[in-house]
Enzyme design. Structure first.
Site, PDB file in Angstrom:
ATOM      1  N   ASP A   9       0.874  -1.167   0.000  1.00 27.10           N
ATOM      2  CA  ASP A   9       0.000   0.000   0.000  1.00 27.10           C
ATOM      3  C   ASP A   9       0.917   1.224   0.000  1.00 27.10           C
ATOM      4  O   ASP A   9       2.096   1.129   0.340  1.00 27.10           O
ATOM      5  CB  ASP A   9      -0.893  -0.027   1.243  1.00 27.10           C
ATOM      6  CG  ASP A   9      -1.831   1.158   1.319  1.00 27.10           C
ATOM      7  OD1 ASP A   9      -2.270   1.636   0.259  1.00 27.10           O
ATOM      8  OD2 ASP A   9      -2.105   1.623   2.439  1.00 27.10           O
ATOM      9  N   ASP A  11      -0.124   4.940   1.047  1.00 21.02           N
ATOM     10  CA  ASP A  11      -0.358   5.824   2.189  1.00 21.02           C
ATOM     11  C   ASP A  11      -0.185   5.066   3.499  1.00 21.02           C
ATOM     12  O   ASP A  11      -0.806   4.031   3.713  1.00 21.02           O
ATOM     13  CB  ASP A  11      -1.767   6.406   2.129  1.00 21.02           C
ATOM     14  CG  ASP A  11      -1.920   7.434   1.024  1.00 21.02           C
ATOM     15  OD1 ASP A  11      -0.902   7.787   0.416  1.00 21.02           O
ATOM     16  OD2 ASP A  11      -3.058   7.871   0.775  1.00 21.02           O
TER      17      ASP A  11
END
Length: 220
Positions: A9, A11
């Site tokens: 991922d 963020d």
């Protein structure tokens, strides 16, 4: 089956743009006549823009037509882009550079699995666009997390099976997506929150690639 790929991922794992999302959503909520707290903003982590807007409107007790919701989501994104456009490589989280140095030495494939349509812009701003073998963002998927599509597409684009992949996530929805995709999941954050993760650490700074490989292959 050996681990051949790491899927990340963006963020909260490689950079932390949560504060920018929060500032943009808070500005939107204020213009609509109510407020949101940083604690409330935790509910929006790993959630798509449209789903986040629905959560915020419900919190504010508002029901709006789809056309207006589309305009509001676009306005929030414009404010957010103004903030992230100022990002630099200095915004990369501690430990990320060292971890990726280990990843390269281990000859592992890498992919970004982010529901954000702004992932390519952020990677460009922080100088990591060429680091990944595949980038799956919000423009390439039809279902947000916790649906596993963002990670299963990443595995497919890398040409590997889900069982060969490790997912790195900081959000509950993302951890669930990785698990539903049949992948070993490393949660970055609190073990009290990321309860479904196979391995939890505070951040990439607290992990070594070999430790992750040993743990993932022990349960495969």
């Amino acid at each position: 089956m050996p681990i051949t790929a790491f899927l990340f991922d963006l963020d909260g794992v490689i950079v932390d743009t949560a504060i920018y999302h929060y500032q943009a959503w808070k500005r939107l909520a204020n213009e609509l006549g109510f407020d949101i707290s940083e604690e409330f903003n935790e509910r929006l982590k790993g959630v798509s823009r449209t789903d986040s807007l629905d959560i915020i409107l419900e919190h504010g007790g508002l029901t709006l037509p789809d056309e207006e919701k589309t305009q509001l989501a676009a306005q929030k994104n414009q404010w957010y882009l103004e903030l992230v456009s100022r990002m630099t490589p200095e915004d990369i989280l501690p430990g990320v550079a060292n971890f990726f140095s280990q990843v390269r030495k281990a000859n592992l494939l890498t992919a970004i699995g982010s529901v954000s349509k702004n992932a390519p812009l952020i990677l460009e701003r922080i100088g990591l666009s060429d680091t990944f073998d595949a980038i799956i963002d919000g423009t390439k998927i039809s279902k947000g997390k916790p649906d596993p599509e963002v990670f299963t597409k990443g595995a497919a684009e890398l040409g590997v099976s889900p069982a060969e992949c490790v997912v790195f996530e900081d959000a509950v929805a993302g951890v669930e997506a990785g698990r539903r995709g049949g992948m070993f999941v490393v949660g970055l954050g609190s073990p009290d929150v990321l309860t479904q993760a196979d391995l939890v650490a505070p951040s990439l700074e607290h992990l070594s690639v070999q430790e992750v490989l040993d743990r993932a292959q022990a349960v495969s």
